[in-house]
Structures are given as structure tokens and as C-alpha cells.
Scaffold this active site. Structure first.
Site, PDB file in Angstrom:
ATOM      1  N   ASP A 102       0.855  -1.188   0.000  1.00  0.00           N
ATOM      2  CA  ASP A 102       0.000   0.000   0.000  1.00  0.00           C
ATOM      3  C   ASP A 102       0.898   1.247   0.000  1.00  0.00           C
ATOM      4  O   ASP A 102       1.913   1.290   0.711  1.00  0.00           O
ATOM      5  CB  ASP A 102      -0.866  -0.044   1.269  1.00  0.00           C
ATOM      6  N   HIS A 103       0.531   2.244  -0.771  1.00  0.00           N
ATOM      7  CA  HIS A 103       1.237   3.523  -0.808  1.00  0.00           C
ATOM      8  C   HIS A 103       2.764   3.396  -0.902  1.00  0.00           C
ATOM      9  O   HIS A 103       3.502   3.964  -0.086  1.00  0.00           O
ATOM     10  CB  HIS A 103       0.867   4.400   0.395  1.00  0.00           C
ATOM     11  N   ASP A 124       2.585   5.366  -5.236  1.00  0.00           N
ATOM     12  CA  ASP A 124       1.847   6.605  -4.992  1.00  0.00           C
ATOM     13  C   ASP A 124       2.717   7.767  -5.461  1.00  0.00           C
ATOM     14  O   ASP A 124       3.516   8.316  -4.713  1.00  0.00           O
ATOM     15  CB  ASP A 124       1.510   6.727  -3.505  1.00  0.00           C
ATOM     16  N   HIS A 239      -9.775   4.727  -1.488  1.00  0.00           N
ATOM     17  CA  HIS A 239      -8.954   4.810  -0.272  1.00  0.00           C
ATOM     18  C   HIS A 239      -9.748   5.537   0.815  1.00  0.00           C
ATOM     19  O   HIS A 239     -10.748   6.175   0.521  1.00  0.00           O
ATOM     20  CB  HIS A 239      -7.665   5.590  -0.562  1.00  0.00           C
ATOM     21  N   ASN A 282     -10.163   0.130   0.364  1.00  0.00           N
ATOM     22  CA  ASN A 282      -9.083   0.131   1.362  1.00  0.00           C
ATOM     23  C   ASN A 282      -9.623   0.445   2.754  1.00  0.00           C
ATOM     24  O   ASN A 282     -10.255   1.490   2.952  1.00  0.00           O
ATOM     25  CB  ASN A 282      -8.046   1.194   1.002  1.00  0.00           C
TER      26      ASN A 282
HETATM   27  P1  13P Z   1      -8.761   4.353   6.240  1.00  0.00           P
HETATM   28  O1  13P Z   1      -7.750   5.235   6.920  1.00  0.00           O
HETATM   29  O2  13P Z   1     -10.066   5.058   6.024  1.00  0.00           O
HETATM   30  O3  13P Z   1      -8.953   3.063   6.938  1.00  0.00           O
HETATM   31  O4  13P Z   1      -8.192   4.014   4.783  1.00  0.00           O
HETATM   32  C1  13P Z   1      -7.076   3.189   4.645  1.00  0.00           C
HETATM   33  C2  13P Z   1      -6.432   3.360   3.316  1.00  0.00           C
HETATM   34  O5  13P Z   1      -6.989   3.921   2.391  1.00  0.00           O
HETATM   35  C3  13P Z   1      -5.073   2.799   3.165  1.00  0.00           C
HETATM   36  O6  13P Z   1      -4.531   3.085   1.925  1.00  0.00           O
END
Ligand code: 13P
Length: 340
Positions: A102-103, A124, A239, A282
Site C-alpha cells: 500500500d502507498h 503513490d 482509499h 481500502n
Molecule cells: P482508512 O484510513 O479510512 O482506513 O483508509 C485506509 C487506506 O486507504 C489505506 O490506503
């Protein structure tokens, strides 16, 4: 089964080699589109949380995306944690699992994750640093390089357009929201070849989102349909999708927390988003709130409890319950047969 990445792995705690069936994000989301459902991508920051997510998937017969951010875990080294994640997943041969970065903040982070066995990475490229948005061209450049590297190794890529607010890892830093532009989305996909695209539609990461229940002026669900119609072969990602349940906030605050009142994305809107074109949803904060609420409740009730094995367990179980609930809401429950 064409996009299954089969790897030999040593089952954790065992001696024999098992077949680890990780699937790519592309395979998971193509199947979700065929079935018109969404797949939750659940953030984990330690191995017990990953176990909670995988147990939730096993108990609901769901395909699942397990995701983690480089540097955002309780473990001291990413590689150590990531290796353990791959080993853990090997114990769930019947669950179709995407292991997703993620990211990813840089090309190098993505390369590291792919080397560790991830079947999907997010680059990202939307921000130059934590405060300055990148130009469109800068974003295209780094994303295109990651796609080239990842696709050559059978790994999927998610990019980001626009800026999702808040802080990805739930920390205190925050950034402003810049909504995704449908014209740019079309050009971005044509120039990068990403499999999935995170579109900023007004949501933000973390425990502070909307100051009142969100309506169509702040949560731009209309943008989803418009962007989806422009890039039909690319899967859209929402997200910042946590709902921030009020009962969990109250439990946390009743046991020493100080979370301010805040509203997230209603569950009904998340379910609706999967009919408009969102395929990957997400969620980090809801799971973390459920986990923390259970840990705080345990520690408050047991004034001499200090053993992490004792207070960690109710946290893991609470996380498993909320993740299993969300799997029903997103529609992925009962869908793992599509990957057999
Ligand atoms: P939340 O912070 O709303 O749980 O979203 C998590 C997210 O988008 C991680 O990339």
C-alpha cells in the site's frame, strides 16, 4: 487460474514444502468485476493482524487483499515482516490472497516488495513529498517505470491520481484533498498501463474524516461512474474507506482514549460504490479501532495484565470480526470459488 502466482514455500512451523497460491490484484479485481462485487484491502501492521484478516477470509469463503505500508509495522525491518507474511499466507491454501504494497512511496519500495513476493504494488506518485503534490508528468514517469518492472515479473500495479486527504498510516500529519480529474485519469492510464487506479473522490485516510455525515457534495460518488466509463479496463480503488464506527470510538474513549467525533464513509455508500465501479476498498482504521477498543477494554478490566499474549488476543479476534462483517458488505464473501 491463469494469473495465479504459484510459489513453493515452506509452511510456517512445518517441514514440508507447500504450494502457495497468491493471486495478482488484476486477477482478483477482474473476477470482482465479473461478479459485480468489491474486494476489501485490509491494512495490517503485524503478523497477528494478518492472521485476523486471513481467518476472516477463510470463514467467509472470500478472496482477500492483505496490504501493508513500508515502514508502517510494529516489526523492526520490513523484509523480516514481509517474509513472515508470505510464510503465513502459505498456511491458507484455500484462500485466494493478493499480497499488496500500500502507498509505495518510491520505485525502490516497489522493487523491494516485489522481491519479497508481493503480487501487487501501489506506487503513490501523487505527492513529491509529504506536502507538495507532484506534477502529472512526474506521477506518470515514476508510475510507468514501476509498471514496466512489475509487469515483467507478473505483478500488478495500482497508481494514484488526485490527492486523498489525511495520513496513510493513521499518523498525525495530514494533506489536502485534490479530487481526481476524469480527463487526467484517461491520459494517466493510457500513459502508464496501471491495473488499478486510486481515485480521490473526497475521502481521507485516518481517524479524522468528515465533520458531519457526508453528503454528495463532500463524497463525490458521481466521479466514480464518470471515471469508470472512461477507463473500463482499469479497476478503481477507494482509499480512506473506513466508517469510523461511533460505538468503537465510544469504547476507546471510555477506556482512556480521546478520539474526537468524526464521520467516515457509511457502509451503505461502500456497498453502493461497488455497483458504480469501485473494485478495491481500502480499510485500515476500522480494523485498528476494533483492535484498540478490545485491547483497551481488556487492559482496563485487568489492572495487572501486562502480557501481550493476553491482551493481543482479544484485539486479533475483534479485528477478525469486523473484517468478516465488511467482507459481507463489500460482496466478496462466498466468491473465492471464482479463483479455483
Ligand atoms: P482508512 O484510513 O479510512 O482506513 O483508509 C485506509 C487506506 O486507504 C489505506 O490506503
Amino acid at each position: 487460474m491463469s494469473e495465479i502466482v504459484a510459489r513453493r514455500c515452506r509452511r510456517a512451523g512445518g517441514t514440508e514444502d507447500g504450494l502457495l497460491a497468491l493471486i495478482t490484484l488484476r486477477a482478483a479485481l477482474d473476477a470482482a468485476r465479473a461478479g459485480s462485487y468489491g474486494v476489501g484491502a485490509f491494512n495490517v501492521t503485524d503478523l497477528a493482524q494478518a492472521e485476523a484478516v486471513l481467518d476472516a477470509a477463510a470463514s467467509t469463503d472470500s478472496p482477500v487483499i492483505v496490504q501493508t505500508i513500508a515502514g508502517a509495522s510494529v516489526h523492526g525491518r520490513d523484509e523480516l515482516f514481509w517474509q513472515a507474511l508470505v510464510g503465513l499466507i502459505g498456511n491458507y491454501p484455500d484462500v485466494p490472497v493478493v499480497l499488496h504494497l500500500d502507498h509505495g512511496a518510491s520505485y525502490d519500495d516497489c522493487v523491494r516488495a516485489i522481491g519479497a513476493g508481493f503480487t501487487s504494488v501501489m506506487i503513490d506518485g501523487s505527492m513529491r513529498d509529504h506536502v507538495t503534490p507532484a506534477t502529472f508528468e512526474e506521477n506518470v514517469e515514476v508510475t510507468r517505470r514501476v509498471v514496466e518492472y512489475a509487469h515483467a515479473r507478473g505483478v500488478s500495479v495500482e497508481g494514484e491520481l488526485g490527492t486523498i486527504g489525511g495520513s496513510e498510516d493513521g499518523g498525525a500529519s495530514s494533506k489536502a484533498i485534490i479530487l481526481a480529474d476524469p480527463d487526467e485519469a484517461e491520459r494517466f492510464v493510457a500513459q502508464t498501463g496501471v491495473d488499478a487506479l486510486a481515485v480521490a473522490i473526497g475521502t481521507s485516510h485516518g481517524a479524522y474524516k468528515f465533520t458531519s455525515p457526508p453528503d454528495g457534495t463532500v463524497l463525490r460518488m458521481d466521479l466514480i461512474e464518470e471515471i469508470a466509463s472512461r477507463i473500463p479496463d482499469t479497476h478503481l480503488v477507494m482509499h480512506g474507506s473506513s466508517s469510523l464506527p461511533a460505538d468503537l470510538r465510544e469504547t476507546i474513549n471510555a477506556h482512556g482514549g480521546r478520539l474526537p467525533e468524526s464521520w467516515g464513509v457509511p457502509e451503505t455508500e461502500k456497498a453502493r460504490s461497488t455497483k458504480l465501479g469501485i473494485r478495491k476498498i481500502n480499510q485500515g482504521m476500522d480494523s485498528h479501532m476494533a483492535h484498540s477498543a478490545a485491547v483497551r477494554t481488556y487492559l482496563d478490566a485487568d489492572g495487572i495484565g501486562v502480557d501481550p499474549a493476553l491482551y493481543g488476543k482479544p484485539g486479533r479476534e475483534a479485528m477478525q470480526r469486523i473484517v468478516a462483517d465488511r467482507m459481507q458488505v463489500f460482496g466478496q464473501a462466498g466468491q473465492s470459488y471464482r479463483h479455483r
